[in-house]
Every structure is written in C-alpha cells, then in structure tokens.
Design a protein around this motif. Sequence first.
Motif, PDB file in Angstrom:
ATOM      1  N   GLN A  66     113.723  21.527 -57.488  1.00  0.00           N
ATOM      2  CA  GLN A  66     112.296  21.822 -57.435  1.00  0.00           C
ATOM      3  C   GLN A  66     111.953  22.816 -56.339  1.00  0.00           C
ATOM      4  N   TRP A  67     112.885  23.202 -55.513  1.00  0.00           N
ATOM      5  CA  TRP A  67     112.512  24.042 -54.376  1.00  0.00           C
ATOM      6  C   TRP A  67     112.134  25.467 -54.799  1.00  0.00           C
ATOM      7  N   VAL A  68     111.220  26.010 -54.023  1.00  0.00           N
ATOM      8  CA  VAL A  68     110.795  27.403 -54.199  1.00  0.00           C
ATOM      9  C   VAL A  68     110.910  28.082 -52.829  1.00  0.00           C
ATOM     10  N   LEU A  69     111.664  29.160 -52.780  1.00  0.00           N
ATOM     11  CA  LEU A  69     111.770  29.944 -51.544  1.00  0.00           C
ATOM     12  C   LEU A  69     110.935  31.214 -51.725  1.00  0.00           C
ATOM     13  N   MET A  70     110.208  31.575 -50.695  1.00  0.00           N
ATOM     14  CA  MET A  70     109.265  32.685 -50.888  1.00  0.00           C
ATOM     15  C   MET A  70     109.141  33.552 -49.643  1.00  0.00           C
ATOM     16  N   ALA A  71     108.854  34.814 -49.872  1.00  0.00           N
ATOM     17  CA  ALA A  71     108.466  35.714 -48.775  1.00  0.00           C
ATOM     18  C   ALA A  71     107.303  36.566 -49.250  1.00  0.00           C
ATOM     19  N   THR A  72     106.473  36.949 -48.288  1.00  0.00           N
ATOM     20  CA  THR A  72     105.333  37.813 -48.613  1.00  0.00           C
ATOM     21  C   THR A  72     105.377  39.025 -47.681  1.00  0.00           C
ATOM     22  N   GLY A  73     105.132  40.197 -48.259  1.00  0.00           N
ATOM     23  CA  GLY A  73     105.128  41.421 -47.451  1.00  0.00           C
ATOM     24  C   GLY A  73     103.893  42.237 -47.746  1.00  0.00           C
ATOM     25  N   ARG A  74     103.598  43.141 -46.837  1.00  0.00           N
ATOM     26  CA  ARG A  74     102.484  44.049 -47.064  1.00  0.00           C
ATOM     27  C   ARG A  74     102.948  45.462 -46.757  1.00  0.00           C
ATOM     28  N   SER A  75     102.705  46.389 -47.682  1.00  0.00           N
ATOM     29  CA  SER A  75     103.145  47.775 -47.489  1.00  0.00           C
ATOM     30  C   SER A  75     101.976  48.730 -47.642  1.00  0.00           C
ATOM     31  N   PRO A  76     101.994  49.782 -46.838  1.00  0.00           N
ATOM     32  CA  PRO A  76     100.897  50.747 -46.868  1.00  0.00           C
ATOM     33  C   PRO A  76     101.058  51.734 -48.022  1.00  0.00           C
ATOM     34  N   ILE A 136     101.720  33.503 -54.214  1.00  0.00           N
ATOM     35  CA  ILE A 136     102.360  32.542 -55.121  1.00  0.00           C
ATOM     36  C   ILE A 136     102.266  31.154 -54.490  1.00  0.00           C
ATOM     37  N   ASP A 137     101.995  30.200 -55.317  1.00  0.00           N
ATOM     38  CA  ASP A 137     101.920  28.799 -54.885  1.00  0.00           C
ATOM     39  C   ASP A 137     103.340  28.309 -54.611  1.00  0.00           C
ATOM     40  N   SER A 138     103.585  27.814 -53.397  1.00  0.00           N
ATOM     41  CA  SER A 138     104.956  27.464 -53.016  1.00  0.00           C
ATOM     42  C   SER A 138     105.437  26.194 -53.697  1.00  0.00           C
ATOM     43  N   VAL A 139     104.554  25.496 -54.362  1.00  0.00           N
ATOM     44  CA  VAL A 139     104.966  24.297 -55.103  1.00  0.00           C
ATOM     45  C   VAL A 139     105.243  24.638 -56.576  1.00  0.00           C
ATOM     46  N   THR A 140     104.272  25.291 -57.214  1.00  0.00           N
ATOM     47  CA  THR A 140     104.437  25.578 -58.650  1.00  0.00           C
ATOM     48  C   THR A 140     105.295  26.817 -58.891  1.00  0.00           C
ATOM     49  N   THR A 149     100.022  43.946 -51.207  1.00  0.00           N
ATOM     50  CA  THR A 149     100.623  42.704 -50.710  1.00  0.00           C
ATOM     51  C   THR A 149     101.420  42.111 -51.868  1.00  0.00           C
ATOM     52  N   THR A 150     102.649  41.695 -51.556  1.00  0.00           N
ATOM     53  CA  THR A 150     103.524  41.177 -52.611  1.00  0.00           C
ATOM     54  C   THR A 150     104.209  39.903 -52.143  1.00  0.00           C
ATOM     55  N   SER A 151     104.174  38.888 -52.978  1.00  0.00           N
ATOM     56  CA  SER A 151     104.962  37.681 -52.718  1.00  0.00           C
ATOM     57  C   SER A 151     106.098  37.630 -53.724  1.00  0.00           C
ATOM     58  N   VAL A 152     107.291  37.331 -53.225  1.00  0.00           N
ATOM     59  CA  VAL A 152     108.439  37.141 -54.111  1.00  0.00           C
ATOM     60  C   VAL A 152     108.937  35.715 -53.913  1.00  0.00           C
ATOM     61  N   ALA A 153     109.002  34.972 -54.985  1.00  0.00           N
ATOM     62  CA  ALA A 153     109.483  33.589 -54.922  1.00  0.00           C
ATOM     63  C   ALA A 153     110.754  33.473 -55.744  1.00  0.00           C
ATOM     64  N   VAL A 154     111.624  32.603 -55.291  1.00  0.00           N
ATOM     65  CA  VAL A 154     112.844  32.363 -56.050  1.00  0.00           C
ATOM     66  C   VAL A 154     113.016  30.850 -56.182  1.00  0.00           C
ATOM     67  N   SER A 155     113.473  30.441 -57.349  1.00  0.00           N
ATOM     68  CA  SER A 155     113.690  29.014 -57.567  1.00  0.00           C
ATOM     69  C   SER A 155     114.700  28.833 -58.689  1.00  0.00           C
ATOM     70  N   PRO A 156     115.563  27.839 -58.581  1.00  0.00           N
ATOM     71  CA  PRO A 156     116.506  27.570 -59.676  1.00  0.00           C
ATOM     72  C   PRO A 156     115.786  27.128 -60.952  1.00  0.00           C
ATOM     73  N   SER A 157     114.484  26.774 -60.801  1.00  0.00           N
ATOM     74  CA  SER A 157     113.739  26.340 -61.996  1.00  0.00           C
ATOM     75  C   SER A 157     113.147  27.499 -62.784  1.00  0.00           C
ATOM     76  N   PHE A 158     113.223  28.732 -62.247  1.00  0.00           N
ATOM     77  CA  PHE A 158     112.646  29.883 -62.972  1.00  0.00           C
ATOM     78  C   PHE A 158     113.632  30.341 -64.042  1.00  0.00           C
ATOM     79  N   PRO A 159     113.225  30.337 -65.304  1.00  0.00           N
ATOM     80  CA  PRO A 159     114.157  30.754 -66.360  1.00  0.00           C
ATOM     81  C   PRO A 159     114.304  32.277 -66.490  1.00  0.00           C
TER      82      PRO A 159
END
Lengths: 420, 420
Positions: free
Chosen positions: A7-17, A410-414, A53-63
């Motif tokens: 169920q884990w979700v790992l995420m990072a958010t960045g902002r670029s000009p 991105i919601d860090s749970v869903t 602004t961009t969030s990238v999430a990774v999770s083993p649950s993402f198909p």
Amino acid sequence: MAVEEGQWVLMATGRSPTNIAVIKYWGKRDEALILPVNDSISVTLDPGHLSATTSVAVSPSFPSDRMWLNGKEISLSGGRFQNCLREIRKRARDVEDEKKGIRINKEDWEKLHVHIASYNNFPTAAGLASSAAGFACLVFTLGKVMNVMEDYGELSSIARQGSGSACRSIYGGFVKWCMGKNNDGSDSIAVQLADEAHWNDLVIIIAVVSSKQKETSSTSGMRDSVETSPLLQYRAQTIVPNRVLKMEEAIKSRNFESFARLTCADSNQFHAVCMDTSSPIFYMNDTSHRIINLVEKWNQSEGTPQVAYTFDAGPNAVLIAPNRKNAALLLQKLLYCFPPQDHDLSSYMVGDKSILSDAGLNSMEDVEALPAPAEMKTPNQKFKGDVSYFICSRLGAGPKVVTEETQALIDSVTGLPKEV
Amino acid sequence: MAVEEGQWVLMATGRSPTNIAVIKYWGKRDEALILPVNDSISVTLDPGHLSATTSVAVSPSFPSDRMWLNGKEISLSGGRFQNCLREIRKRARDVEDEKKGIRINKEDWEKLHVHIASYNNFPTAAGLASSAAGFACLVFTLGKVMNVMEDYGELSSIARQGSGSACRSIYGGFVKWCMGKNNDGSDSIAVQLADEAHWNDLVIIIAVVSSKQKETSSTSGMRDSVETSPLLQYRAQTIVPNRVLKMEEAIKSRNFESFARLTCADSNQFHAVCMDTSSPIFYMNDTSHRIINLVEKWNQSEGTPQVAYTFDAGPNAVLIAPNRKNAALLLQKLLYCFPPQDHDLSSYMVGDKSILSDAGLNSMEDVEALPAPAEMKTPNQKFKGDVSYFICSRLGAGPKVVTEETQALIDSVTGLPKEV
C-alpha cells in the motif's frame, strides 16, 4: 527488502521556472532528439510568478504510468514523455525511506509505475513556455523520486528531449543552451551563465495579449521554417554565433544597452524567419506591433534603450527593464495605451503588483489621468481590451524540491491527484 | 525662328501605368542615383484602372518650373524632380509645331520653363505605387514635349532617378529592372520580359486595406534595412538572383504554379527583411495576415496555388489569379470574410466590376448568402470594414500619349491647370 505488492506510496514534489529566450531557438537539426540549429540564451523567470509544480508518486500498486496536467488526465504515450521517463529510469538508483520502511533497489524501477500530477501557476494557453517549465519539472522531480545523481547538465539534456527549451529551465538566472556537435545529442546541454543574483535589478513585465487567431504550434512552425525558409540556415550559422558571444559579454558586464539591442534584434529576426516560411507564420499581431512601436519610440527619443522586448511563438510581449524606475515609466505608457477593459486595476496586474504603486497607479482614476507618452505621435489612440492582463516578475532560481506536504499535488494515501 | 517672348503654349499629355513587383526591390546601393541592391521583376497594371496622367506645358511666358499634383501645387525643388528635369532637358531636341507656328531650337530648352500637372486615377495614399506611375509619366511626357529620341531603356534610367520602381512603369506587361554594375547607374535600366498580351488570362484583385497606422515611407524604410538588417545583403546577393532566373522562366512558360510560389515567397521575404530592421518595420497588419492565411489555406487544400499574393510597403493585398474562374472563387471567399461595411456592393468593387457577376454576386443578398470557404477552420469569423474596397484589374500596356485635348490637365491658353 525487495519491492512487493503493498500500500505504500513514495512521492516527491518539485517546482520549476519557465524561461524566456533572449537569443532565440528556432529550428531543429534532429527532430527525434530535439537538437537545435543554433545556441540560444534565456533568462529564467521567478517561479513565484511563472512556474510548473509537479508531484511524482510511485507505488507497487500502480498498474501503469499515468499523468494529470492541471487536473485533467493526459496521455503519456507521446514520444516526448516516453523519452524523459526512459532516460530517467535508466539512471534510477537504490532508494531507501527509513521512516516509511520502503526500500527500492535500482533494478526494481523497471517494474514500478509512476503517477504524475503537474500544475502551471499561469494559463497554459497564454503562450508563456508552459512546456519548458513542465518538462523541466517532470525530469527534475522524476530524478528526485528515483534518486538520480547525474549533474544538472545531464538532466538538461533529458529535459531537452521533452521540449527543447525545457533544458534551459533546469537553472536559474541566465542560461545558455549549447547546441552541441554530437549526433547522439550528448553535448546538447544547458549551462548557467550567471545566477539570478548577478543582475537582480532587472524587472520583467509581460503583456498577455488577447488573440483571436489559432496559433501555429512551435513544433510544426519550426519544422516548416527549417524546410522552407531560405534565411533560417544563414541566421543559424552566420548571425547567431556572433550574437551569442556578444550576449554573453553583455550579461557578464551587465551592459543593458547591449543586452537590450541584442534581445530586440534577435526577437525580430526570429519573427522574420517565421514570415520567410512557407506558409508564412505570424505570431505577432497588431497589438504586439503597437507595443514594439511604443518601446522603439521611447528608446529612440532617449537615444539609448530604456526597455527591451522579446516575443516567443505568440503575441505576448515580454518586456525587460533595467530597473524599477524604467519599469514604472513603461507601465505608465502601457496603461495609457492599453487601459483595462473592466475597470479592475488589481486583477489587471498579476505577480508583483507593487510596481503599480511605483508607477503612481493606485486606482483607475490614476490610469485615466495618465498623460499621453511624449514620444507618441497620435496620442489619442487607446486600445482598451487588446491586452488581457500584465504580469510583473523578475529573474528567478532553478528547480527546487517542495517539501510542504500541503503543496503536493498527489494524495500520499490514494496515489491519485488531490481534489482541487 | 528663335524663341521669343510670346503667348504660345506647347503641351503634351501622357498616361503611365503603375506596377507591382513580384520579385521585390528593397534596398539601395546608391541613394542619390537610386541604384538597387538586387534585380526586381514587376507586372504592369491596366492604366484604365491604375495610372497617372500628366500634362507638360512649355511657354516663353512661364517664369519658372511649376508642378501641380492632383490639383494642388507642390514643390519641384526636391532632388528627384530636379534629376528628372535635368536629364530630360539634357536630351531635348529641336521641336517644330507648324500649325502653331512654333519652333524651339535644342539650345532654347535651357531657358524655357515647364508647367506640369499630374493626376492619379486612384488614391495616392492607398500605397499603390503612385510614385512609380507618377515619375514614369513625368519622364515620358517631358520626353514627348522636348522631342527626346532616346530609347525606353534610357528613359527608364531617368525615371529611376525620380523613384526607383518608376523605371519599371516605362513598359507594359512583365518588366525586369536590371540592377546594373556601373557606378554611374547607366546600366541600371528596365527591360520588358514580355508584353501584356503574352499572358492575358491573369486577373488582379487588389484589397485596399483600412489602416490606422502611419506607415514608414519606403525611402526611409529601405535605408534603415540596408543599414541594420543582417539578412538584407544575404537576400540580395544569394537568394534574389536565383529567384529572378526562375521567375523569368515561369513568365516565359506561363507556369502559374512557379509564378505564384515565387511571388508569395518573395513578398514574405521582403516583409521578413523589414521585420529584421532596427527599428522593425511592419507594413502588413492583421487584415493582411488574414488575407494571406485565407489564400494559403485554399492553395494548400487544392495542393497547388490557385492564387498568388504580394504586398508592397503597406497593408494592401495584391492578389493574382490565373484566370477569371479562380478570381471569381477568390472574390467569394474574400467577400465572405470581408463584407462591405455600408451595404453598397457597387462602390465596394472598383475597376472591372464585371468580376462580381462572374462570382454570382449581383446584390448584397448574394454576399450574405455566401457559404463559408470550405478550408476555413473558424468559419464564423467575418471582418466587416477591414477592407475599404477592392479593385479588379489585369495586366496593361506602358506609357501612351493622350491626344484628346479634353484629357489634358493644363489649359492650352492660360498654361495653368484646368479647373476640375
């Protein structure tokens, strides 16, 4: 610990000009790798005013890999997205998040999928290089999630494969995209010429110009130019190399006169090449022309450039003043000619609104009391409604990690985009 | 019999066409002699629709040279007028009018003064090369009065010193202005490539575009371009010579596809050089751009050029159709997008009005019933009032003597312009 279903979700958010070129990129020598026919130089704008602004999430649950832009899901199947994802995945490393008890081994990244949510703090359709900020942010943030250690030069080369000008958004301040010589594009990277503190007096005012025309995309436009404009190669090979040297010198020595002359001349030459294309491409309209004439007349009457202008693949004017005094004088002239249509001064100026006070414009009465610019020959001409709004900004920094959880898209749970 | 004080007035009247360049002249290598940086090619327009008429009178009673343009006296002190007068006077010969009992010896011309009255049958301010027709007519008619026997090549070289493009109005049909090599300009002359009968299917429709901007004069504009545009010399030396050869071939073989492609490309490149000038020069406006887009989309949808366009130093479109059928189709598209503002169809089409019937447009109801052009993407866009009026014309002949006394602009008794 290997990656397992979980169920884990790992995420990072960045902002670029975003960035605006002062020596223009127009024409590719390799369409797939996005290799340009000449060097270009840009200024990076303050991400507080214009950024992605961009969030990238990774999770083993993402198909599968998925992406949402400004809240709407978009396809990732395009070559440009795939190039960026592939190149960053190739360079992914071991990642460990002790707090969450997550460990991802280098080789796991091939199996893991990402969710990407991106948002521009300015209208995408306004023609303000949203793809430059967007692809720079995508590459930067993917790199953070996947613990990519490569230097910014290499990141810029990957961002370049998403959108050419995105490579210049990897740094703040003044940035040069070196066209490179190699066929594989490995030396077609961006370098920082000077950071944003080097010349921090500069004030940037953007006139977002109303346009009824459907514009030619820069991708298809520059392809047409390369194929049909007899002037393009001469510009790329003979004129730009010399201008790049002079522009580097102007930036180094903070020589505004030289900076302004080169900026205006190169913007005009880029649009000249567009017009020399078959079919001809018109990015500027009558309003753009009026803004240029206004600036040119002012500059001529003073004998030396007071303000520089540059236009990308659209009718919006980007005006660069050497200081707040000139920016305020410029604003008086602009608001005389282009008063707001709906009498709402506050929403007519976005970004650093305090420039209005510098110009003595605290109310619509102040705008209406503005005298005609002395250098104008037909002072009764006003064009209400021809400018949608103005943005006041300045030079800014390169991509940054955003650590505040509330800023994540991105919601860090869903693992799905937050409801806006 | 020598010239003595007397009451006699000797007069000649001429009519000269205007011309429109299909390979453009932009840039002088010698300002005083008006020597161009490249060859140019033009078509001569039917003088019935667009021409200058000039009467030149001479009398021993005239104390000085004087000129009236469209009924208003203007100064002859400018170098351009003086050049033309001097060069024709130099070549003046003995003149004898037995009926009137007048004999002027060659050497008398130095002492005699002229009165000149000139009139354009189209608006001078419309940017339709009125100076080309005007100076060609001045030189032609002065030559007739003074019995100048030099060939048309030499006359064209004199007209060139009044207004560069005037040298091309010395002939009908298709005309090439050879830039020449000599420093004294003696080989910078016009030659006829083919007369107007060679390709008489061509139909010319001019859209006179409303303009609020004050335009840059072509004299000062091309001076600025020569001094500041890095693209101008490359165009003049590398691109134009090749285009001139191709255009001569296209005209010779009546190859409309090649003629149209070259015409459009060269018009666009001329405007590209204007934009590459510091300060940039914008002759075309949004309406000009819309007309180009309309033609380009039509041409693309058919796969081969249906109509060519070219723009001089102003926003007016000159559209060249290969035949009446295409001209009628073009007119339907133009009138759909640019309906007349005041609902008066008859005054909206000047020149050969019969093209309206060819297009099935016999009333405003017909205009209002026009379907949107199939190739238009935003068919609801109409721009009423953006075109002032249209002129339908064709190729025409070179300068002619007008013998009808009623057409003379000067009263043969008083030696002054007739009351209009």
